[in-house]
Every structure is written in C-alpha cells, then in structure tokens.
Design a protein around this motif. Structure first.
Motif, mmCIF file in Angstrom:
data_model
loop_
_atom_site.group_PDB
_atom_site.id
_atom_site.type_symbol
_atom_site.label_atom_id
_atom_site.label_comp_id
_atom_site.label_asym_id
_atom_site.label_seq_id
_atom_site.Cartn_x
_atom_site.Cartn_y
_atom_site.Cartn_z
ATOM 1 N N VAL A 177 0.846 -1.192 0.000
ATOM 2 C CA VAL A 177 0.000 0.000 0.000
ATOM 3 C C VAL A 177 0.880 1.240 0.000
ATOM 4 C CG1 VAL A 177 -1.791 1.278 1.253
ATOM 5 C CG2 VAL A 177 -1.778 -1.227 1.303
ATOM 6 N N GLU A 178 0.579 2.142 -0.917
ATOM 7 C CA GLU A 178 1.219 3.458 -0.918
ATOM 8 C C GLU A 178 0.115 4.486 -0.804
ATOM 9 O OE1 GLU A 178 3.684 4.059 -4.388
ATOM 10 O OE2 GLU A 178 4.383 1.994 -4.216
ATOM 11 N N SER A 179 0.325 5.500 0.029
ATOM 12 C CA SER A 179 -0.730 6.486 0.215
ATOM 13 C C SER A 179 -0.148 7.808 0.672
ATOM 14 C CB SER A 179 -1.733 5.968 1.254
ATOM 15 O OG SER A 179 -2.869 6.803 1.292
ATOM 16 N N VAL A 180 -0.745 8.870 0.194
ATOM 17 C CA VAL A 180 -0.376 10.213 0.633
ATOM 18 C C VAL A 180 -1.659 10.904 1.086
ATOM 19 C CG1 VAL A 180 0.633 12.431 -0.020
ATOM 20 C CG2 VAL A 180 1.507 10.303 -1.031
ATOM 21 N N PRO A 181 -1.732 11.293 2.363
ATOM 22 C CA PRO A 181 -2.949 11.964 2.839
ATOM 23 C C PRO A 181 -3.312 13.156 1.956
ATOM 24 C CG PRO A 181 -1.560 11.386 4.699
ATOM 25 C CD PRO A 181 -0.763 11.069 3.455
ATOM 26 N N GLY A 182 -4.570 13.214 1.564
ATOM 27 C CA GLY A 182 -5.044 14.300 0.710
ATOM 28 C C GLY A 182 -4.809 14.067 -0.769
ATOM 29 N N GLN A 183 -4.039 13.022 -1.102
ATOM 30 C CA GLN A 183 -3.740 12.785 -2.525
ATOM 31 C C GLN A 183 -4.240 11.444 -3.043
ATOM 32 O OE1 GLN A 183 0.230 13.712 -3.811
ATOM 33 N NE2 GLN A 183 0.356 15.454 -2.416
ATOM 34 N N GLY A 184 -4.318 10.461 -2.174
ATOM 35 C CA GLY A 184 -4.876 9.193 -2.631
ATOM 36 C C GLY A 184 -4.067 7.985 -2.225
ATOM 37 N N THR A 185 -4.550 6.835 -2.689
ATOM 38 C CA THR A 185 -4.020 5.544 -2.253
ATOM 39 C C THR A 185 -3.876 4.597 -3.435
ATOM 40 O OG1 THR A 185 -5.100 5.816 -0.103
ATOM 41 C CG2 THR A 185 -4.500 3.558 -0.731
ATOM 42 N N THR A 186 -2.774 3.853 -3.443
ATOM 43 C CA THR A 186 -2.589 2.776 -4.413
ATOM 44 C C THR A 186 -2.368 1.472 -3.659
ATOM 45 O OG1 THR A 186 -1.605 4.227 -6.075
ATOM 46 C CG2 THR A 186 -1.114 1.871 -6.269
ATOM 47 N N VAL A 187 -3.225 0.498 -3.932
ATOM 48 C CA VAL A 187 -3.073 -0.842 -3.347
ATOM 49 C C VAL A 187 -2.633 -1.770 -4.470
ATOM 50 C CG1 VAL A 187 -4.251 -2.767 -2.212
ATOM 51 C CG2 VAL A 187 -4.834 -0.409 -1.602
ATOM 52 N N ARG A 188 -1.460 -2.377 -4.304
ATOM 53 C CA ARG A 188 -0.935 -3.284 -5.330
ATOM 54 C C ARG A 188 -0.953 -4.702 -4.767
ATOM 55 N NH1 ARG A 188 2.566 -0.331 -7.742
ATOM 56 N NH2 ARG A 188 1.464 -0.326 -9.715
ATOM 57 N N MET A 189 -1.481 -5.626 -5.560
ATOM 58 C CA MET A 189 -1.637 -7.016 -5.099
ATOM 59 C C MET A 189 -1.140 -7.965 -6.179
ATOM 60 S SD MET A 189 -5.491 -6.739 -3.518
ATOM 61 C CE MET A 189 -6.313 -6.144 -5.006
ATOM 62 N N LYS A 190 -0.382 -8.962 -5.759
ATOM 63 C CA LYS A 190 0.136 -9.938 -6.717
ATOM 64 C C LYS A 190 -0.395 -11.333 -6.422
ATOM 65 C CE LYS A 190 4.405 -7.482 -7.657
ATOM 66 N NZ LYS A 190 5.858 -7.545 -7.802
ATOM 67 N N LYS A 191 -0.655 -12.059 -7.500
ATOM 68 C CA LYS A 191 -1.122 -13.440 -7.345
ATOM 69 C C LYS A 191 -0.519 -14.311 -8.443
ATOM 70 C CE LYS A 191 -4.228 -16.405 -5.553
ATOM 71 N NZ LYS A 191 -4.278 -16.760 -4.126
ATOM 72 N N ARG A 192 0.067 -15.403 -8.036
ATOM 73 C CA ARG A 192 0.594 -16.356 -9.017
ATOM 74 C C ARG A 192 -0.556 -17.152 -9.614
ATOM 75 N NH1 ARG A 192 4.814 -18.403 -11.004
ATOM 76 N NH2 ARG A 192 6.138 -17.017 -9.812
ATOM 77 N N LEU A 193 -0.681 -17.105 -10.943
ATOM 78 C CA LEU A 193 -1.808 -17.775 -11.608
ATOM 79 C C LEU A 193 -1.414 -19.165 -12.105
ATOM 80 C CD1 LEU A 193 -3.397 -14.987 -13.815
ATOM 81 C CD2 LEU A 193 -3.985 -15.692 -11.516
ATOM 82 N N GLY A 194 -0.147 -19.434 -12.124
ATOM 83 C CA GLY A 194 0.308 -20.693 -12.710
ATOM 84 C C GLY A 194 1.473 -20.391 -13.609
#
Ligand SMILES: Nc1ncnc2c1ncn2[C@@H]1O[C@H](COP(=O)(O)OP(=O)(O)O)[C@@H](O)[C@H]1O
Ligand SMILES: [Mg+2]
Length: 143
Positions: free
Chosen positions: A124-141
C-alpha cells in the motif's frame, strides 16, 4: 519481468462498480487458466480494495477509481487499485486486523487482512489528501 498482457480501466466511485471491477479483473485473469479457487481469491481481494477506494477514499464525494492489471511472463498477475481520495495517514495501523475508521457503519476492519490472505503479496502506498494505491500480486500458474 516481461509483460505478456495488460489492461487499465477507470470507473466512477459508486458501489455498483464494485461488482463490475471484480468480474472484469476475473475475466482478464482467466486467460492463464487459473483454478476457480484462484479466481475466487482474486475477485474477493479486488472487491475489498475497490470498496475501500469508494467508501474510504472518496466517501460521499464523486471520484474515479483506476484498476490496472499486468500479466508477467512468470505467470504472476499484478493488480493495482488506485484512488485520488483522502489517503491514509498511518498505513501500518490501517492494515491491522479489525482496525476501521468506520465502526459506526459496522465495517469489520478486515479488508486488508482479507487481501493479504487471498493474495501472495499486498503493498500500500498512500499520501494523505492525494490518494491511495493498493498493489496485489497473485501467481496464476506457469505462463
Ligand atoms: N483507499 C483508501 N483510502 C482511504 N482510507 C482507506 C482506504 N483503504 C483503507 N483505508 C483505511 O483503512 C481502514 C481499514 O481498511 P479495511 O481493512 O478494509 O477495513 P474496513 O474497510 O472494514 O474499515 C479503513 O477503515 C480506512 O480508514
Ligand atoms: Mg474495507
């Protein structure tokens, strides 16, 4: 890592789009023939992240949520859920199980825990007043 395929979508911050986002990401992920269990995990995690962007990031204000997905040659799906909303002051606290800033709305505070349980990696990266980025990884095969 070499990119095999990628997508980017942007939609209004309204609850109706939570279902749209989970189905769209799932449809993108299906190209590597993941198991139904893996697809269900991805849908659940995307739902939590998109819901957070809508209810916490923007609240009652109008805004846009961006979702990107990158499929790497290693068979890993890298998803980002991005808002330009209010942001998170203390990310470590926000990610603790049962922590919520909306107890009056009976939120469980388990959204980030669910994402961490169902995905291989969550940052998670976030800056108050500017927004949030949630990055998620998943191995599919194997790609
Ligand atoms: N996109 C976001 N923008 C702003 N705050 C957020 C965002 N996502 C999560 N948060 C904060 O992190 C807290 C914990 O999120 P979560 O674990 O999903 O629990 P819940 O949504 O039930 O409150 C939220 O209560 C909120 O304060
Ligand atoms: Mg949540």
């Amino acid at each position: 890592m070499q990119t095999i395929n990628q997508m980017k979508m942007e939609f209004s911050s309204v609850p109706e789009n939570e279902g749209f986002a989970r189905v769209a990401v799932s449809a993108f992920a299906v190209q590597l023939n993941p198991t139904l269990d893996v697809l269900a995990d991805i849908k659940t995690a995307v739902s939590e992240a998109v819901t957070n962007a809508i209810v916490h990031g923007y609240g009652d204000r109008p805004g846009l949520v961006t979702v990107t997905a990158i499929l790497g040659a290693d068979g890993v799906l890298d998803i980002a859920v991005i808002d330009q909303g209010r942001g998170i002051a203390d990310i470590a606290q926000a990610m603790q199980p049962f922590f919520t800033t909306q107890p009056e709305k009976e939120r469980s505070g388990m959204g980030f825990s669910v994402m961490q349980t169902f995905m291989d990696e969550v940052t998670v990266e976030s800056v108050p007043g500017q927004g949030t980025t949630v990055r998620m990884k998943k191995r599919l095969g194997s790609a």
